[in-house]
Design a protein around this motif. Structure first.
Motif, PDB file in Angstrom:
ATOM      1  N   THR A 302       0.873  -1.176   0.000  1.00  0.00           N
ATOM      2  CA  THR A 302       0.000   0.000   0.000  1.00  0.00           C
ATOM      3  C   THR A 302       0.905   1.220   0.000  1.00  0.00           C
ATOM      4  O   THR A 302       2.115   1.111   0.276  1.00  0.00           O
ATOM      5  N   ALA A 303       0.339   2.377  -0.287  1.00  0.00           N
ATOM      6  CA  ALA A 303       1.142   3.595  -0.233  1.00  0.00           C
ATOM      7  C   ALA A 303       1.700   3.804   1.173  1.00  0.00           C
ATOM      8  O   ALA A 303       2.856   4.193   1.345  1.00  0.00           O
ATOM      9  N   ALA A 304       0.889   3.537   2.182  1.00  0.00           N
ATOM     10  CA  ALA A 304       1.333   3.739   3.560  1.00  0.00           C
ATOM     11  C   ALA A 304       2.499   2.815   3.909  1.00  0.00           C
ATOM     12  O   ALA A 304       3.446   3.223   4.605  1.00  0.00           O
ATOM     13  N   LYS A 305       2.461   1.579   3.427  1.00  0.00           N
ATOM     14  CA  LYS A 305       3.570   0.653   3.706  1.00  0.00           C
ATOM     15  C   LYS A 305       4.855   1.125   3.044  1.00  0.00           C
ATOM     16  O   LYS A 305       5.938   1.042   3.640  1.00  0.00           O
ATOM     17  N   TRP A 306       4.742   1.607   1.785  1.00  0.00           N
ATOM     18  CA  TRP A 306       5.945   2.134   1.145  1.00  0.00           C
ATOM     19  C   TRP A 306       6.487   3.325   1.918  1.00  0.00           C
ATOM     20  O   TRP A 306       7.702   3.441   2.132  1.00  0.00           O
ATOM     21  N   ASN A 307       5.619   4.208   2.352  1.00  0.00           N
ATOM     22  CA  ASN A 307       6.070   5.406   3.064  1.00  0.00           C
ATOM     23  C   ASN A 307       6.755   5.060   4.392  1.00  0.00           C
ATOM     24  O   ASN A 307       7.560   5.854   4.897  1.00  0.00           O
ATOM     25  N   ASP A 308       6.439   3.883   4.949  1.00  0.00           N
ATOM     26  CA  ASP A 308       7.052   3.457   6.208  1.00  0.00           C
ATOM     27  C   ASP A 308       8.269   2.553   6.000  1.00  0.00           C
ATOM     28  O   ASP A 308       8.899   2.139   6.972  1.00  0.00           O
ATOM     29  N   THR A 309       8.601   2.234   4.751  1.00  0.00           N
ATOM     30  CA  THR A 309       9.693   1.317   4.457  1.00  0.00           C
ATOM     31  C   THR A 309      10.986   2.085   4.173  1.00  0.00           C
ATOM     32  O   THR A 309      10.977   3.096   3.493  1.00  0.00           O
ATOM     33  N   LYS A 310      12.073   1.601   4.705  1.00  0.00           N
ATOM     34  CA  LYS A 310      13.409   2.145   4.388  1.00  0.00           C
ATOM     35  C   LYS A 310      14.108   1.123   3.491  1.00  0.00           C
ATOM     36  O   LYS A 310      14.024  -0.090   3.735  1.00  0.00           O
ATOM     37  N   VAL A 311      14.800   1.585   2.482  1.00  0.00           N
ATOM     38  CA  VAL A 311      15.514   0.662   1.605  1.00  0.00           C
ATOM     39  C   VAL A 311      16.910   1.193   1.332  1.00  0.00           C
ATOM     40  O   VAL A 311      17.188   2.389   1.451  1.00  0.00           O
ATOM     41  N   GLY A 312      17.782   0.287   0.927  1.00  0.00           N
ATOM     42  CA  GLY A 312      19.151   0.663   0.617  1.00  0.00           C
ATOM     43  C   GLY A 312      19.939  -0.534   0.130  1.00  0.00           C
ATOM     44  O   GLY A 312      19.381  -1.431  -0.515  1.00  0.00           O
ATOM     45  N   PHE A 313      21.213  -0.619   0.493  1.00  0.00           N
ATOM     46  CA  PHE A 313      22.097  -1.642  -0.034  1.00  0.00           C
ATOM     47  C   PHE A 313      23.201  -1.934   0.969  1.00  0.00           C
ATOM     48  O   PHE A 313      23.438  -1.176   1.910  1.00  0.00           O
ATOM     49  N   LYS A 314      23.887  -3.060   0.750  1.00  0.00           N
ATOM     50  CA  LYS A 314      25.004  -3.453   1.607  1.00  0.00           C
ATOM     51  C   LYS A 314      26.056  -4.116   0.738  1.00  0.00           C
ATOM     52  O   LYS A 314      25.770  -4.645  -0.341  1.00  0.00           O
ATOM     53  N   ILE A 315      27.300  -4.114   1.227  1.00  0.00           N
ATOM     54  CA  ILE A 315      28.352  -4.911   0.591  1.00  0.00           C
ATOM     55  C   ILE A 315      28.185  -6.343   1.072  1.00  0.00           C
ATOM     56  O   ILE A 315      28.237  -6.613   2.285  1.00  0.00           O
ATOM     57  N   SER A 316      27.981  -7.263   0.129  1.00  0.00           N
ATOM     58  CA  SER A 316      27.743  -8.661   0.490  1.00  0.00           C
ATOM     59  C   SER A 316      28.924  -9.558   0.152  1.00  0.00           C
ATOM     60  O   SER A 316      28.939 -10.729   0.535  1.00  0.00           O
ATOM     61  N   GLY A 317      29.897  -9.013  -0.558  1.00  0.00           N
ATOM     62  CA  GLY A 317      31.039  -9.849  -0.909  1.00  0.00           C
ATOM     63  C   GLY A 317      32.145  -9.042  -1.554  1.00  0.00           C
ATOM     64  O   GLY A 317      31.993  -7.872  -1.837  1.00  0.00           O
TER      65      GLY A 317
END
Length: 317
Positions: A302-317
């Motif tokens: 939902t729009a509300a779930k996206w607005n509450d979600t944080k996203v990004g990236f990590k070094i995995s290898g």
């Protein structure tokens, strides 16, 4: 934006490039092939073409479904559907052409068993064809969709979806990083020397990619950056979220990235791992893009779930 290039067409386009003669999209999770029903939706427009050269596709172009190889043309007289195993056999037609503008198209193909096929086409929400016909092949499944440009002209598609029923018109909303949430990477590039650039997200939120002028960097496996992103209005049904990361390595050896997300006090690591090369991706097709078809907790977006979600990236290898 996806462009299918006809013979003689140039290769300049924002977004993905589909080369000649065709590009296949194998139907995959969550709609695992072979399927008996597939719906494809997309926006389409033409480029530098005449009144009847339209982009679903031109007379020599084709959008083809796998299995019995059903081809959908949009030629001078209107939309026709043919069995490519027997191109002289007209299967279905309607004399409404896609107009010379951005048009929303949805095509539903249903394999009814044996050689019976039903096709439904909607243009801007209006059903213009609903017909059942017989194809020469008796393969009653669909396993891929193949795109082609045609007639020497460039075909442009955008906002493509593949589903098992009509979704309705969709649009893409670009959300840029709008704030740091949990950051472990360091600021880099000449842009980081600006006294106002005190936050990691400011190295990533430019409208036009600036290569090494501003970036974030890390050498440590496991370090991750998570960001707030632009909110979206709660007036849309959110179908999916696509994460796009542009990155390169500047040391020898293997380096890899994974996307991460955070929602409702839980952090999630997404499935795909991307080997990072020494050069920045030249196109969106080469960038590290991962689609989240559900929210991080495996519920519908939902729009509300996206607005509450944080996203990004990590070094995995």
């Amino acid at each position: 934006c996806i462009k299918a290039v006809g013979s003689g067409g140039n290769h300049d386009c924002f977004g993905k490039l589909l080369p000649v003669p065709n590009t296949s999209q194998t139907i995959d999770s969550p709609y695992t092939a072979p399927l008996s029903t597939v719906v494809v939706g997309f926006h389409v427009r033409e480029c530098n073409v005449g009144d009847y050269w339209v982009s679903l596709p031109g007379d020599n172009g084709v959008l083809r479904f796998g299995g019995p190889d059903i081809s959908i043309y949009n030629g001078e007289s209107g939309i026709t559907i043919r069995d490519t195993n027997n191109l002289n056999s007209l299967l279905a037609s309607c004399y409404r052409k896609i107009s010379k503008k951005l048009t929303w198209v949805e095509i539903k193909i249903m394999m009814n068993g044996g050689s019976s096929v039903t096709a439904i086409i909607r243009l801007n929400g209006i059903t213009v064809l609903d017909e059942t016909f017989i194809v020469s092949s008796e393969e009653s499944y669909i396993n891929e969709i193949r795109w082609r440009g045609g007639g020497g002209d460039n075909q442009y598609y955008d906002n493509i979806y593949i589903a098992d029923d009509f979704v309705g018109e969709v649009c893409s909303i670009l959300c840029r990083p709008s704030g740091d949430w949990a950051t472990e990477w360091e600021l880099g590039g000449t842009g980081s020397e600006d006294s106002s650039a005190a936050y990691n997200y400011m190295m990533l939120d430019e409208e036009t990619q600036d290569d090494d002028e501003s970036y974030v960097t890390s050498f440590t496996i496991g370090e991750r950056d998570l960001y707030d992103f632009d909110d979206i209005e709660d007036e849309f049904d959110v179908v999916a979220v696509a994460l796009v990361t542009v990155a390169r390595k500047y040391e020898a050896g293997y380096r890899a990235l994974k996307h991460v997300s955070y929602y409702l006090s839980n952090e999630y690591e997404l499935d795909n791992e991307y080997a990072v090369g020494a050069d920045y991706p030249a196109t969106v097709q080469e960038a590290f893009m991962e689609v989240m078809s559900t929210a991080p907790d495996c519920t519908d977006w939902t729009a509300a779930k996206w607005n509450d979600t944080k996203v990004g990236f990590k070094i995995s290898g």
